[in-house]
Design a protein around this motif. Sequence first.
Motif, PDB file in Angstrom:
ATOM      1  N   ILE A 304      -2.335 -29.512  14.259  1.00  0.00           N
ATOM      2  CA  ILE A 304      -2.751 -28.214  13.894  1.00  0.00           C
ATOM      3  C   ILE A 304      -3.181 -28.114  12.594  1.00  0.00           C
ATOM      4  CG2 ILE A 304      -2.165 -25.823  13.871  1.00  0.00           C
ATOM      5  CD1 ILE A 304      -0.658 -26.427  16.629  1.00  0.00           C
ATOM      6  N   TYR A 305      -2.661 -28.629  11.735  1.00  0.00           N
ATOM      7  CA  TYR A 305      -2.787 -28.540  10.346  1.00  0.00           C
ATOM      8  C   TYR A 305      -4.159 -29.371   9.921  1.00  0.00           C
ATOM      9  CZ  TYR A 305       1.924 -27.025   8.705  1.00  0.00           C
ATOM     10  OH  TYR A 305       2.896 -26.267   8.418  1.00  0.00           O
ATOM     11  N   LEU A 306      -4.421 -30.310  10.736  1.00  0.00           N
ATOM     12  CA  LEU A 306      -5.544 -31.186  10.429  1.00  0.00           C
ATOM     13  C   LEU A 306      -6.724 -30.331  10.738  1.00  0.00           C
ATOM     14  CD1 LEU A 306      -7.011 -33.706   9.586  1.00  0.00           C
ATOM     15  CD2 LEU A 306      -6.710 -34.536  12.058  1.00  0.00           C
ATOM     16  N   SER A 307      -6.591 -29.602  12.023  1.00  0.00           N
ATOM     17  CA  SER A 307      -7.687 -29.146  12.425  1.00  0.00           C
ATOM     18  C   SER A 307      -7.998 -27.613  11.651  1.00  0.00           C
ATOM     19  CB  SER A 307      -7.495 -28.614  13.957  1.00  0.00           C
ATOM     20  OG  SER A 307      -6.449 -27.705  14.193  1.00  0.00           O
ATOM     21  N   LEU A 308      -6.951 -27.202  11.152  1.00  0.00           N
ATOM     22  CA  LEU A 308      -7.103 -25.889  10.347  1.00  0.00           C
ATOM     23  C   LEU A 308      -7.740 -26.391   9.134  1.00  0.00           C
ATOM     24  CD1 LEU A 308      -3.764 -24.082  10.678  1.00  0.00           C
ATOM     25  CD2 LEU A 308      -5.971 -23.196  11.330  1.00  0.00           C
ATOM     26  N   GLY A 309      -7.393 -27.469   8.550  1.00  0.00           N
ATOM     27  CA  GLY A 309      -8.259 -28.114   7.276  1.00  0.00           C
ATOM     28  C   GLY A 309      -9.629 -28.297   7.640  1.00  0.00           C
ATOM     29  N   ILE A 310     -10.209 -28.777   9.022  1.00  0.00           N
ATOM     30  CA  ILE A 310     -11.492 -28.931   9.294  1.00  0.00           C
ATOM     31  C   ILE A 310     -12.045 -27.747   9.226  1.00  0.00           C
ATOM     32  CG2 ILE A 310     -12.804 -29.865  11.112  1.00  0.00           C
ATOM     33  CD1 ILE A 310     -10.957 -31.840  11.644  1.00  0.00           C
ATOM     34  N   ILE A 311     -11.624 -26.648   9.832  1.00  0.00           N
ATOM     35  CA  ILE A 311     -12.243 -25.291   9.761  1.00  0.00           C
ATOM     36  C   ILE A 311     -12.471 -24.735   8.480  1.00  0.00           C
ATOM     37  CG2 ILE A 311     -11.919 -22.999  10.340  1.00  0.00           C
ATOM     38  CD1 ILE A 311     -10.390 -23.557  12.878  1.00  0.00           C
ATOM     39  N   GLY A 312     -11.536 -25.011   7.495  1.00  0.00           N
ATOM     40  CA  GLY A 312     -11.663 -24.633   6.207  1.00  0.00           C
ATOM     41  C   GLY A 312     -12.920 -25.313   5.476  1.00  0.00           C
ATOM     42  N   LEU A 313     -12.680 -26.582   5.703  1.00  0.00           N
ATOM     43  CA  LEU A 313     -13.777 -27.588   5.086  1.00  0.00           C
ATOM     44  C   LEU A 313     -15.176 -27.187   5.484  1.00  0.00           C
ATOM     45  CD1 LEU A 313     -14.695 -30.044   3.272  1.00  0.00           C
ATOM     46  CD2 LEU A 313     -13.980 -31.502   5.252  1.00  0.00           C
ATOM     47  N   LEU A 314     -15.329 -26.951   6.859  1.00  0.00           N
ATOM     48  CA  LEU A 314     -16.720 -26.701   7.345  1.00  0.00           C
ATOM     49  C   LEU A 314     -17.136 -25.337   7.032  1.00  0.00           C
ATOM     50  CD1 LEU A 314     -16.364 -28.229  11.148  1.00  0.00           C
ATOM     51  CD2 LEU A 314     -17.419 -29.248   8.999  1.00  0.00           C
ATOM     52  N   ILE A 319     -20.820 -22.125   3.625  1.00  0.00           N
ATOM     53  CA  ILE A 319     -20.949 -21.307   2.699  1.00  0.00           C
ATOM     54  C   ILE A 319     -21.933 -21.668   1.406  1.00  0.00           C
ATOM     55  CG2 ILE A 319     -19.906 -19.795   1.023  1.00  0.00           C
ATOM     56  CD1 ILE A 319     -17.633 -19.463   2.733  1.00  0.00           C
ATOM     57  N   ILE A 320     -21.424 -22.782   1.126  1.00  0.00           N
ATOM     58  CA  ILE A 320     -22.307 -23.462   0.191  1.00  0.00           C
ATOM     59  C   ILE A 320     -23.692 -23.833   0.160  1.00  0.00           C
ATOM     60  CG2 ILE A 320     -22.275 -25.597  -1.437  1.00  0.00           C
ATOM     61  CD1 ILE A 320     -19.496 -25.874  -1.261  1.00  0.00           C
ATOM     62  N   ILE A 321     -24.102 -24.495   1.753  1.00  0.00           N
ATOM     63  CA  ILE A 321     -25.317 -24.674   2.037  1.00  0.00           C
ATOM     64  C   ILE A 321     -26.106 -23.504   2.251  1.00  0.00           C
ATOM     65  CG2 ILE A 321     -26.803 -25.779   4.154  1.00  0.00           C
ATOM     66  CD1 ILE A 321     -24.141 -27.389   4.521  1.00  0.00           C
ATOM     67  N   PHE A 322     -25.775 -22.290   2.909  1.00  0.00           N
ATOM     68  CA  PHE A 322     -26.383 -21.172   3.540  1.00  0.00           C
ATOM     69  C   PHE A 322     -26.665 -20.284   2.203  1.00  0.00           C
ATOM     70  CE2 PHE A 322     -24.860 -22.569   7.741  1.00  0.00           C
ATOM     71  CZ  PHE A 322     -26.111 -23.135   8.082  1.00  0.00           C
ATOM     72  N   THR A 323     -25.680 -20.480   1.138  1.00  0.00           N
ATOM     73  CA  THR A 323     -26.208 -19.560   0.202  1.00  0.00           C
ATOM     74  C   THR A 323     -26.423 -20.062  -1.345  1.00  0.00           C
ATOM     75  OG1 THR A 323     -23.757 -19.775  -0.533  1.00  0.00           O
ATOM     76  CG2 THR A 323     -24.146 -18.107   0.870  1.00  0.00           C
ATOM     77  N   ILE A 335     -23.507 -17.997   8.519  1.00  0.00           N
ATOM     78  CA  ILE A 335     -21.961 -18.254   8.191  1.00  0.00           C
ATOM     79  C   ILE A 335     -21.092 -17.402   9.220  1.00  0.00           C
ATOM     80  CG2 ILE A 335     -20.383 -17.679   6.609  1.00  0.00           C
ATOM     81  CD1 ILE A 335     -22.605 -17.988   4.472  1.00  0.00           C
ATOM     82  N   VAL A 336     -21.119 -16.432   9.613  1.00  0.00           N
ATOM     83  CA  VAL A 336     -20.481 -15.734  10.393  1.00  0.00           C
ATOM     84  C   VAL A 336     -20.240 -16.432  11.826  1.00  0.00           C
ATOM     85  CG1 VAL A 336     -20.186 -13.582   9.189  1.00  0.00           C
ATOM     86  CG2 VAL A 336     -21.605 -14.007  11.270  1.00  0.00           C
ATOM     87  N   ILE A 337     -21.688 -16.870  12.289  1.00  0.00           N
ATOM     88  CA  ILE A 337     -21.510 -17.596  13.727  1.00  0.00           C
ATOM     89  C   ILE A 337     -20.855 -18.852  13.739  1.00  0.00           C
ATOM     90  CG2 ILE A 337     -23.114 -18.731  15.215  1.00  0.00           C
ATOM     91  CD1 ILE A 337     -25.169 -16.469  14.536  1.00  0.00           C
ATOM     92  N   ILE A 338     -21.015 -19.576  12.678  1.00  0.00           N
ATOM     93  CA  ILE A 338     -20.239 -20.755  12.486  1.00  0.00           C
ATOM     94  C   ILE A 338     -18.904 -20.635  12.276  1.00  0.00           C
ATOM     95  CG2 ILE A 338     -19.896 -22.808  10.837  1.00  0.00           C
ATOM     96  CD1 ILE A 338     -22.630 -22.846  10.116  1.00  0.00           C
ATOM     97  N   PHE A 339     -18.395 -19.619  11.295  1.00  0.00           N
ATOM     98  CA  PHE A 339     -16.940 -19.382  11.359  1.00  0.00           C
ATOM     99  C   PHE A 339     -16.438 -18.952  12.694  1.00  0.00           C
ATOM    100  CE2 PHE A 339     -13.426 -16.304  10.562  1.00  0.00           C
ATOM    101  CZ  PHE A 339     -12.569 -17.260   9.660  1.00  0.00           C
TER     102      PHE A 339
END
Length: 689
Positions: A304-314, A319-323, A335-339
């Motif tokens: 679960i920690y790993l999957s949460l980390g992946i969410i934060g990373l992606l 945010i970096i790519i689209f802004t 951004i909101v669709i991906i999140f």
Amino acid sequence: MSSFVVAAYGYDLIYGTDKMLESSIDSARLEAHSASLQVSSTLIVLSDTSQLIASNLNSGNLSEDQVEELLYRSINSNPNIFGVGVAYEKGAFENYEVDPQSLPLYAPTYSRKYGEPQLFQASYDYTLENGEEENVPNTEWYHRALTDGGGWNEPYFGSRSNRYIFEYSTPFESTYAMQQGISPAGVVYASYSLEGLRDIIGSLELGKTGYGFIVSQDGDVISHPIEDYVTRNISDISKTDSVLGQITSDISPGTVSTVYDSNSGNKLWVFYEEIPQTDMVLGVVLKDDEVLHYMNEELYHEKIYLSLGIIGLLTSLSIIIFTRNGTTKASMWKIVIIFSILCFIEIGVVWNLTMTNNVSENMDDIILYDESGLESSLEKVYLNDVNTKEATSDSMLKVPTGMFIQSIEFASGNDVVITGYVWQKHVEGIADDYVPGIIFPESESTSITNAYEKDGVTGWYFETTLREQFDYITYPFDMETVWIRLWSDGFDDNVVLVPDLDSYYSITPESTPGIEKDFVLEGWDITKSYFSYKVNEYDTDFGINGYKENANPELYFNVEMKRDIVTPFITYMSPLLLIALLLFIALFTEVKSDTDSSEILKYGASLMLVLMVAHVSLRESLTASGIIYLEYFYIIMYFMVLAISFNAIIYASDRKIPVIEYEDNVFAKLMYWPVMLFLILMVTLATFF
């Protein structure tokens, strides 16, 4: 930060499993090493004492009329010694007043047979070799010392001590015997009760059903949870116990091997430790389920920690790519669709981990897979209290009890109706005075009738309604255990019900032993069935003076089941999804003017009414205490309906609020799915993590 979390927990998942497993094995090995040293130090007292007495006799420093006094001092100063004695050859003791060949042999022995050391004299002719006369007790301890010069004897059942003993014996000389042409003059011996060795091995921290055993260099079993194995050779036992044959196929101290028990479905971890200054080896057997229990819990959290980390990373990358070229309406939507998609996927990940988590909720109980684990667990229970152990070791009546379930039906949220067969075996010589009978303590009502009595087995057909507390907090992903607690009808505190494991072709929990194969339980999938022990303490003696001052383990038959999530999803999740979509569509139908606020309120009220009806139906169907997981979905939707209704009223009014006015209320549309899914994710983590 998120990339660091992903890297750290990804590494732990790849390499941490082996490390945790090694840590569990190392911990057990340290326990075994400590036990081997304790056994060694205990047994070395026997050889040291025997050799010291023999040395005194050999040197002539000890007169023969002082032998009994020395024996008493030796046993009295060494609590680990069960018995110590000197056995003279015929005619080798000089205090005979007449022809020594016609008198009984002289073999004074101090023994703790009745607690405090007491003096016993020879009760049989130990100079006869085994098989020389019928009904002569084992005399190998004597002749082996005379011919081989002494050493450790194989364990045997002592006719004098009335228990299994382990002994060290050594020959000695005396001036008088040599004058008579007798050499050696006899044998000095010191013994230790194998019950003491069982206590040492039983105190090992090897889980609830892990166990240790001791074998000699010749393959004779010196200590084992199954008492019938003691003094027998492993080659003979292996003919009927294939698991022991696999365990002992390679007795190599320092190595770790695995054995699969096809009958119980367990993978066993086996390793050996040499017992210093002896020719014996200590074997340790760990059950895979117990070794991996806490490791699986840790892996569950790490995933679960790993999957949460992946969410934060992606999310950070999006945010970096689209802004990178500035923030626009289109970039915000991306951004909101991906999140939102990531939150939805994470919710599914947690659901999947929960449904595939194989950790039993009853791991705190003593789960019984085989006879070795059964005997080991009983030993551990009674070893915790010396008074209980002493009071029950000789008088305990172990009554084999079996269970076969034909139907289970949930009459309500806490009432379950069970039908099936239960039986007990009559154990010859152990339970002759035991009257068969079963009580279901949790039962509200029970109908039980005698079904058969054949070949020493009494069976009953029963129908019982049990009142049990089920935990529906994680509904519809809950895993429940229906348990049947069994008491002896005789209400005797020395009766211990033991599972009749021999009556099942397989006791692998996943094969659901004791369950009808065409079993139908609407809305549930049965995953496991097994026997277990649990020690329950009561604050009453039930009116019987001294009854169960020290609680006995109580036998349970458990049926684990997972809920079929299809029906709850269709019944309760479909309305929620529909309302969520309608709310989102309503955001795009809002207009700035000519909107009656009462119409907005009516629309919100109608949705709220649908939610409340479904919510009440859910509560009534489960009769659960507290807030269950699925209810949080309704609570979140209440909040979303109110928030969207309030937002629509403000947007339709003449008030100028920049956040709401911007781009035709685009922020409400942008934040709808991310906020709702994020709240659901937080509730999911709080419930299942």
